[in-house]
Design a protein around this motif. Structure first.
Motif, PDB file in Angstrom:
ATOM      1  N   CYS A 243       0.858  -1.179   0.000  1.00 44.51           N
ATOM      2  CA  CYS A 243       0.000   0.000   0.000  1.00 44.51           C
ATOM      3  C   CYS A 243       0.899   1.235   0.000  1.00 44.51           C
ATOM      4  O   CYS A 243       1.648   1.464   0.948  1.00 44.51           O
ATOM      5  CB  CYS A 243      -0.901  -0.022   1.231  1.00 44.51           C
ATOM      6  SG  CYS A 243      -2.043   1.369   1.331  1.00 44.51           S
TER       7      CYS A 243
ATOM      8  N   ILE B  41      -4.777  -4.709  -2.639  1.00 46.19           N
ATOM      9  CA  ILE B  41      -3.761  -3.657  -2.528  1.00 46.19           C
ATOM     10  C   ILE B  41      -3.747  -2.808  -3.795  1.00 46.19           C
ATOM     11  O   ILE B  41      -3.739  -1.564  -3.737  1.00 46.19           O
ATOM     12  CB  ILE B  41      -2.376  -4.281  -2.273  1.00 46.19           C
ATOM     13  CG1 ILE B  41      -2.324  -4.909  -0.876  1.00 46.19           C
ATOM     14  CG2 ILE B  41      -1.274  -3.226  -2.409  1.00 46.19           C
ATOM     15  CD1 ILE B  41      -1.078  -5.755  -0.637  1.00 46.19           C
TER      16      ILE B  41
ATOM     17  N   ASN C  85      -4.629   1.188  -4.183  1.00 44.83           N
ATOM     18  CA  ASN C  85      -3.670   2.132  -4.754  1.00 44.83           C
ATOM     19  C   ASN C  85      -4.263   2.856  -5.958  1.00 44.83           C
ATOM     20  O   ASN C  85      -4.112   4.080  -6.110  1.00 44.83           O
ATOM     21  CB  ASN C  85      -2.389   1.403  -5.165  1.00 44.83           C
ATOM     22  CG  ASN C  85      -1.495   1.037  -3.992  1.00 44.83           C
ATOM     23  OD1 ASN C  85      -1.519   1.689  -2.946  1.00 44.83           O
ATOM     24  ND2 ASN C  85      -0.696  -0.015  -4.153  1.00 44.83           N
TER      25      ASN C  85
END
Length: 299
Positions: free
Chosen positions: A166, A199, A203
């Motif tokens: 992350c 993740i 993002n």
């Protein structure tokens, strides 16, 4: 982005782009029938002429990597698909080889989970030489800190939305100001989301919200992906906060990364665009990439 309508038939849009394919691992002649008019080959394919049945292409030629680095040890990659760089002194030679082979984009790999990666000086030298030759640099960044290293070195785009960690908000915001991210969300589980999928989606959500440019890309050749538009990738983009119009922008982006594509095809989608966003992906994947002549015949 301009949309035209064929009365009673459907919508005509600019040619859809898949910004991450590997032609050496697929039958690219099937892509136009699956809605893909343009594509970026991001490593592995050694062009020896273009088949007009393929989409319009920009090619990276060889992967630029460290000695022993990814994908040199990968079972799917041929040894000749990679060009290893040991030092900054090697950089110009490696980049010039790609340009001489006809590459219009450079692909670097920074996968610290699969082997050595380019050192700081070598990485900066590769990116610097590519930019001298007006070649945009697309980075495969995998492993802690590798996305940050690629950004600091001046890479123009990520071949994959960062999925190893992350990223901090301030780094994502800085990346959004000058980078392009290619999505490739569906490779993380192919419909059965993994932690890497979560993740990457997080993002991408923050990158898009910060104004970052997103391109649709699938990493075709990597796993069970359809040879054409991927409804799971489209659904994942919607889940990461892109609107249907944002997804169309990611697909129709003109001359992304400053590259020039032949643009010989347009996209035709039969029927009316659904009003319910939940039906958008199913409608989109019915697209076909047509030449101007084919479109005239259809009209």
């Amino acid at each position: 982005m301009t949309t035209h309508f064929l009365v009673g038939r459907g919508s005509v849009l600019p040619g859809f782009l898949d910004a991450h394919v590997h032609l050496a691992l697929i039958d690219a002649t099937l892509l136009p029938g699956g809605g893909i008019a343009r594509a970026f080959d991001l490593g592995g394919w050694l062009p020896d002429g273009l088949n007009t049945a393929m989409p319009d292409l920009a090619c990276a030629h060889q992967f630029i990597t460290a000695f022993g680095g990814y994908p040199l040890r990968a079972g799917w990659a041929e040894p000749g698909w990679s060009c290893a760089v040991a030092s900054a002194a090697d950089a110009a030679i490696a980049v010039d080889l790609q340009a001489a082979a006809g590459a219009s984009v450079l692909k670097i790999t920074l996968n610290s989970l699969a082997g050595p990666v380019l050192g700081t000086e070598a990485l900066a030298a590769v990116v610097g030489r590519a930019h001298e030759l007006k070649l945009p640099v697309v980075a495969h960044a995998e492993g802690a800190g590798q996305a940050d290293r690629a950004f600091v070195a001046g890479a123009d785009a990520f071949a994959h939305t960062p999925f190893s960690e992350c990223l901090p908000d301030d780094l994502v915001t800085a990346m959004a100001a000058r980078m392009t991210w290619i999505s490739t969300l569906d490779i993380h589980g192919w419909g059965r989301p993994t932690p890497a999928f979560e993740i990457a989606s997080d993002n991408l959500r923050r990158f898009h919200a910060a104004g970052g440019r997103v391109l649709y890309g699938t990493d075709l050749g990597n796993g069970p992906l359809p040879l054409g538009l991927n409804s799971r990738e489209i659904t994942a983009l919607l889940g990461a906060g892109l609107s249907p119009d944002d997804v169309l922008t990611a697909l129709c982006s003109p001359a992304p990364l400053g590259l020039t594509l032949a643009d010989t095809r347009v996209t035709f989608i039969p029927g009316e665009r659904p009003r319910n966003p939940e039906d958008f992906a199913d409608w989109l994947v019915t697209a076909r990439a047509l030449t101007r002549f084919e479109l005239e015949v259809l009209a």
